[in-house]
Write an enzyme that holds these catalytic residues in place. Structure first.
Site, PDB file in Angstrom:
ATOM      1  N   THR A 130       0.820  -1.213   0.000  1.00 31.21           N
ATOM      2  CA  THR A 130       0.000   0.000   0.000  1.00 31.21           C
ATOM      3  C   THR A 130       0.856   1.266   0.000  1.00 31.21           C
ATOM      4  O   THR A 130       1.990   1.253   0.490  1.00 31.21           O
ATOM      5  CB  THR A 130      -0.890   0.010   1.264  1.00 31.21           C
ATOM      6  N   ASP A 131       0.279   2.361  -0.487  1.00 36.53           N
ATOM      7  CA  ASP A 131       0.989   3.648  -0.436  1.00 36.53           C
ATOM      8  C   ASP A 131       1.073   4.199   0.991  1.00 36.53           C
ATOM      9  O   ASP A 131       1.830   5.129   1.259  1.00 36.53           O
ATOM     10  CB  ASP A 131       0.324   4.677  -1.370  1.00 36.53           C
ATOM     11  N   GLU A 132       0.283   3.610   1.922  1.00 38.08           N
ATOM     12  CA  GLU A 132       0.274   4.150   3.290  1.00 38.08           C
ATOM     13  C   GLU A 132       1.614   3.954   3.999  1.00 38.08           C
ATOM     14  O   GLU A 132       1.867   4.578   5.017  1.00 38.08           O
ATOM     15  CB  GLU A 132      -0.858   3.515   4.105  1.00 38.08           C
ATOM     16  N   TYR A 155      -1.924  -0.402  10.971  1.00 41.09           N
ATOM     17  CA  TYR A 155      -2.048  -1.074   9.664  1.00 41.09           C
ATOM     18  C   TYR A 155      -0.850  -0.767   8.778  1.00 41.09           C
ATOM     19  O   TYR A 155      -0.182  -1.675   8.265  1.00 41.09           O
ATOM     20  CB  TYR A 155      -3.352  -0.644   8.962  1.00 41.09           C
ATOM     21  N   LYS A 159       2.191  -3.203   7.313  1.00 38.25           N
ATOM     22  CA  LYS A 159       2.487  -3.395   5.876  1.00 38.25           C
ATOM     23  C   LYS A 159       3.930  -2.966   5.585  1.00 38.25           C
ATOM     24  O   LYS A 159       4.632  -3.608   4.803  1.00 38.25           O
ATOM     25  CB  LYS A 159       1.504  -2.599   5.006  1.00 38.25           C
TER      26      LYS A 159
HETATM   27  P1  NAD Z   1      -9.658  -7.289   2.027  1.00 33.76           P
HETATM   28  O1  NAD Z   1      -9.703  -7.015   3.486  1.00 33.76           O
HETATM   29  O2  NAD Z   1     -10.858  -7.035   1.205  1.00 33.76           O
HETATM   30  O3  NAD Z   1      -9.267  -8.829   1.782  1.00 33.76           O
HETATM   31  C1  NAD Z   1      -8.264  -9.472   2.528  1.00 33.76           C
HETATM   32  C2  NAD Z   1      -8.418 -10.973   2.310  1.00 33.76           C
HETATM   33  O4  NAD Z   1      -7.377 -11.625   3.063  1.00 33.76           O
HETATM   34  C3  NAD Z   1      -9.752 -11.539   2.815  1.00 33.76           C
HETATM   35  O5  NAD Z   1     -10.299 -12.419   1.859  1.00 33.76           O
HETATM   36  C4  NAD Z   1      -9.365 -12.281   4.081  1.00 33.76           C
HETATM   37  O6  NAD Z   1     -10.218 -13.395   4.362  1.00 33.76           O
HETATM   38  C5  NAD Z   1      -7.946 -12.725   3.785  1.00 33.76           C
HETATM   39  N1  NAD Z   1      -7.160 -12.931   5.006  1.00 33.76           N
HETATM   40  C6  NAD Z   1      -7.053 -12.095   6.071  1.00 33.76           C
HETATM   41  N2  NAD Z   1      -6.271 -12.640   7.017  1.00 33.76           N
HETATM   42  C7  NAD Z   1      -5.842 -13.840   6.532  1.00 33.76           C
HETATM   43  C8  NAD Z   1      -4.991 -14.870   7.036  1.00 33.76           C
HETATM   44  N3  NAD Z   1      -4.448 -14.770   8.243  1.00 33.76           N
HETATM   45  N4  NAD Z   1      -4.749 -15.941   6.259  1.00 33.76           N
HETATM   46  C9  NAD Z   1      -5.324 -16.059   5.022  1.00 33.76           C
HETATM   47  N5  NAD Z   1      -6.148 -15.131   4.507  1.00 33.76           N
HETATM   48  C10 NAD Z   1      -6.408 -14.029   5.249  1.00 33.76           C
HETATM   49  O7  NAD Z   1      -8.385  -6.503   1.482  1.00 33.76           O
HETATM   50  P2  NAD Z   1      -8.170  -5.740   0.095  1.00 33.76           P
HETATM   51  O8  NAD Z   1      -8.687  -4.376   0.232  1.00 33.76           O
HETATM   52  O9  NAD Z   1      -8.620  -6.608  -0.993  1.00 33.76           O
HETATM   53  O10 NAD Z   1      -6.575  -5.658   0.087  1.00 33.76           O
HETATM   54  C11 NAD Z   1      -5.802  -6.728  -0.427  1.00 33.76           C
HETATM   55  C12 NAD Z   1      -4.330  -6.387  -0.298  1.00 33.76           C
HETATM   56  O11 NAD Z   1      -4.061  -5.197  -1.035  1.00 33.76           O
HETATM   57  C13 NAD Z   1      -3.880  -6.116   1.127  1.00 33.76           C
HETATM   58  O12 NAD Z   1      -2.583  -6.654   1.283  1.00 33.76           O
HETATM   59  C14 NAD Z   1      -3.850  -4.602   1.230  1.00 33.76           C
HETATM   60  O13 NAD Z   1      -2.888  -4.181   2.166  1.00 33.76           O
HETATM   61  C15 NAD Z   1      -3.467  -4.224  -0.178  1.00 33.76           C
HETATM   62  N6  NAD Z   1      -3.950  -2.902  -0.651  1.00 33.76           N
HETATM   63  C16 NAD Z   1      -5.276  -2.566  -0.528  1.00 33.76           C
HETATM   64  C17 NAD Z   1      -5.707  -1.338  -1.041  1.00 33.76           C
HETATM   65  C18 NAD Z   1      -7.164  -0.918  -0.968  1.00 33.76           C
HETATM   66  O14 NAD Z   1      -7.486   0.214  -1.317  1.00 33.76           O
HETATM   67  N7  NAD Z   1      -8.082  -1.772  -0.546  1.00 33.76           N
HETATM   68  C19 NAD Z   1      -4.799  -0.466  -1.633  1.00 33.76           C
HETATM   69  C20 NAD Z   1      -3.440  -0.849  -1.714  1.00 33.76           C
HETATM   70  C21 NAD Z   1      -3.047  -2.083  -1.233  1.00 33.76           C
HETATM   71  O1  DAU Z   2      -4.165   4.002   0.409  1.00 33.25           O
HETATM   72  C1  DAU Z   2      -4.385   2.625   0.321  1.00 33.25           C
HETATM   73  C2  DAU Z   2      -5.216   2.171   1.503  1.00 33.25           C
HETATM   74  O2  DAU Z   2      -6.532   2.664   1.283  1.00 33.25           O
HETATM   75  C3  DAU Z   2      -5.216   0.659   1.676  1.00 33.25           C
HETATM   76  O3  DAU Z   2      -3.929   0.213   1.982  1.00 33.25           O
HETATM   77  C4  DAU Z   2      -6.183   0.250   2.797  1.00 33.25           C
HETATM   78  O4  DAU Z   2      -6.253  -1.164   2.880  1.00 33.25           O
HETATM   79  C5  DAU Z   2      -7.556   0.802   2.460  1.00 33.25           C
HETATM   80  O5  DAU Z   2      -8.458   0.499   3.515  1.00 33.25           O
HETATM   81  C6  DAU Z   2      -7.499   2.314   2.253  1.00 33.25           C
HETATM   82  O6  DAU Z   2      -7.213   2.995   3.500  1.00 33.25           O
HETATM   83  P1  DAU Z   2      -7.998   4.340   3.917  1.00 33.25           P
HETATM   84  O7  DAU Z   2      -7.920   4.495   5.369  1.00 33.25           O
HETATM   85  O8  DAU Z   2      -7.576   5.472   3.060  1.00 33.25           O
HETATM   86  O9  DAU Z   2      -9.496   3.915   3.436  1.00 33.25           O
HETATM   87  P2  DAU Z   2     -10.941   4.107   4.126  1.00 33.25           P
HETATM   88  O10 DAU Z   2     -11.934   3.699   3.091  1.00 33.25           O
HETATM   89  O11 DAU Z   2     -11.013   3.464   5.458  1.00 33.25           O
HETATM   90  O12 DAU Z   2     -11.031   5.678   4.325  1.00 33.25           O
HETATM   91  C7  DAU Z   2     -10.881   6.583   3.247  1.00 33.25           C
HETATM   92  C8  DAU Z   2     -10.933   7.988   3.819  1.00 33.25           C
HETATM   93  O13 DAU Z   2     -12.267   8.245   4.283  1.00 33.25           O
HETATM   94  C9  DAU Z   2     -10.032   8.201   5.006  1.00 33.25           C
HETATM   95  O14 DAU Z   2      -9.506   9.525   4.961  1.00 33.25           O
HETATM   96  C10 DAU Z   2     -10.953   8.046   6.214  1.00 33.25           C
HETATM   97  C11 DAU Z   2     -12.273   8.562   5.677  1.00 33.25           C
HETATM   98  N1  DAU Z   2     -13.496   7.938   6.257  1.00 33.25           N
HETATM   99  C12 DAU Z   2     -13.564   6.580   6.231  1.00 33.25           C
HETATM  100  C13 DAU Z   2     -14.677   5.938   6.719  1.00 33.25           C
HETATM  101  C14 DAU Z   2     -14.758   4.430   6.729  1.00 33.25           C
HETATM  102  C15 DAU Z   2     -14.534   8.717   6.737  1.00 33.25           C
HETATM  103  O15 DAU Z   2     -14.462   9.957   6.740  1.00 33.25           O
HETATM  104  N2  DAU Z   2     -15.652   8.079   7.217  1.00 33.25           N
HETATM  105  C16 DAU Z   2     -15.763   6.725   7.241  1.00 33.25           C
HETATM  106  O16 DAU Z   2     -16.803   6.196   7.716  1.00 33.25           O
END
Ligand code: NAD
Ligand code: DAU
Length: 347
Positions: A130-132, A155, A159
């Site tokens: 992730t970019d975080e 988180y 990562k």
């Molecule tokens: P998600 O939470 O939707 O899915 C995570 C999956 O991992 C789920 O299916 C869960 O059951 C599985 N999992 C969790 N713990 C586990 C364990 N101990 N063993 C096996 N499986 C397990 O997540 P996502 O949003 O699809 O993100 C996927 C990946 O991409 C993550 O590594 C996240 O850090 C990264 N990522 C997410 C975003 C985003 O915006 N969602 C952006 C950049 C990177």
């Molecule tokens: O940047 C990549 C990341 O983006 C991934 O690595 C993470 O897995 C993914 O969850 C996401 O993280 P964020 O914290 O940016 O996403 P989230 O959807 O939780 O929140 C987006 C923004 O909205 C953040 O600034 C918090 C705000 N927010 C979120 C929720 C859930 C609100 O204001 N209200 C809310 O109820």
């Protein structure tokens, strides 16, 4: 490659990656290893579950003996590792699950991969991150691949730790690895605790739309299938040991994005203009809330030729339509423990 293991394939991004690989590479066996936490749902993959090159394995990456046995049995040529605890708010209320899954789980996979192969030729371990990990930007600037790591939440720290461990195994043992760091994804199948699906679901049910702080935090949004396309490209064409940033070049403040969503939802639900926006409720800010993320994706564009294929308005429209026409999915994933967790936080 004959066998690729994709971890976390029942989750949001993982399910789109699985679908792409299963359909695009019929001669490669694709294994989906997932624990099926609250965030994993096999409904996400119902359209491809009976394909002959797809196998689902339920299991926990934290369980080292299980992971070792799995690798010994299947001898995976490639791994695309997405399994993780992914929600920042949950990492604040309960960091240990993030430390176990994201750090220990990643190390377990690396150990098993390393133990499987004497010769790493033609093998690859791809870590999806992730970019975080780069921390928070001010009003100016973009994250590049050389931005120093400065994670701020449990988180992002978990990562960042896993990224460092992956690089250390490359440097120390010569493990063939590649890493990508992506910005915020949106699209179908995202668990409705994340901003957009949460807001869509709440608008549907006329519930409050909780905006943290002043809603001025900025995120860079990318359509999930464009992220899956980038993962496909990095997996086959990425340079060993390299990192690629992936982003949408599409920055929005949270409040502007939610206003845009409210307008679209009013139109699609046939409600009077400005109905949904009345649900916007400012709530206590997220602890340690990162102000701004924004990605410079010029490396992946220049070296691998990747760019987002969808304009934001198109992707946004498809996404809203998907949630509105998949109410059963939404109701299914928001039943049970999730509703209790959510209600405790906001009601
Ligand atoms: P998600 O939470 O939707 O899915 C995570 C999956 O991992 C789920 O299916 C869960 O059951 C599985 N999992 C969790 N713990 C586990 C364990 N101990 N063993 C096996 N499986 C397990 O997540 P996502 O949003 O699809 O993100 C996927 C990946 O991409 C993550 O590594 C996240 O850090 C990264 N990522 C997410 C975003 C985003 O915006 N969602 C952006 C950049 C990177
Ligand atoms: O940047 C990549 C990341 O983006 C991934 O690595 C993470 O897995 C993914 O969850 C996401 O993280 P964020 O914290 O940016 O996403 P989230 O959807 O939780 O929140 C987006 C923004 O909205 C953040 O600034 C918090 C705000 N927010 C979120 C929720 C859930 C609100 O204001 N209200 C809310 O109820």
């Amino acid at each position: 490659m004959k066998k690729i293991l994709i971890t976390g394939g029942a989750g949001f991004i993982g399910s789109h990656v699985i679908r792409l690989f299963v359909n695009k590479y019929p001669d490669i066996q694709i294994f989906n290893l997932d624990k099926l936490t609250y965030a994993g749902n096999l409904l996400n993959l119902s359209d491809i579950e009976s394909k002959p090159n797809y196998t689902f394995i339920k299991g926990d990456i934290v369980d080292a003996p299980f992971i070792d046995a799995l690798f010994a049995k299947h001898q995976f040529d490639g791994v695309i590792h997405l399994a993780a605890e992914s929600h920042v708010d949950r990492s604040i209320s309960g960091p240990m699950e993030f430390i176990f899954t994201n750090i220990i789980g990643t190390a377990n996979l690396l150990n098993a991969f390393k133990a499987t192969w004497k010769d790493f030729t033609g093998k690859l371990f791809y870590h999806v991150s992730t970019d975080e990990v780069y921390g928070s930007l001010g009003d100016e600037g973009l994250f590049t691949e050389t931005t120093p790591y400065d994670p701020k939440s449990p988180y992002s720290a978990s990562k960042a730790s896993s990224d460092h461990i992956v690089r250390a195994y490359c440097h120390t043992y010569g493990l063939p690895v590649v890493i990508s760091n992506c910005s915020n994804n949106y699209g179908p199948n995202q668990f409705p605790e994340k901003l957009l699906p949460l807001m869509i679901n709440n608008i549907r049910h006329n519930k409050a739309l909780p905006i943290y702080g002043k809603g001025e935090n900025v995120r860079d949004w990318l359509y999930v299938i464009d992220h899956a396309r980038a993962i496909d490209l990095v997996f086959w064409k990425g340079k060993m040991g390299e990192t690629y940033n992936i982003g949408g070049n599409n920055e929005w403040t949270n409040i502007d994005l939610v206003h845009k969503l409210c307008e679209i939802m009013d139109r699609k639900l046939g409600r009077e203009p400005a109905t949904s926006a009345k649900l916007i409720t400012y709530v206590t800010d997220r602890a340690g809330h990162d102000l701004r993320y924004a990605i410079d994706a010029s490396k992946i564009k220049n070296e691998l030729g990747w760019e987002p294929s969808l304009k934001f308005d198109e992707g946004f429209d498809i996404t809203v339509d998907w949630y509105l026409s998949n109410k059963e999915w939404l109701d299914n994933v928001t039943s049970g423990d999730y509703q209790k967790y959510y209600d405790e936080q906001y009601l």
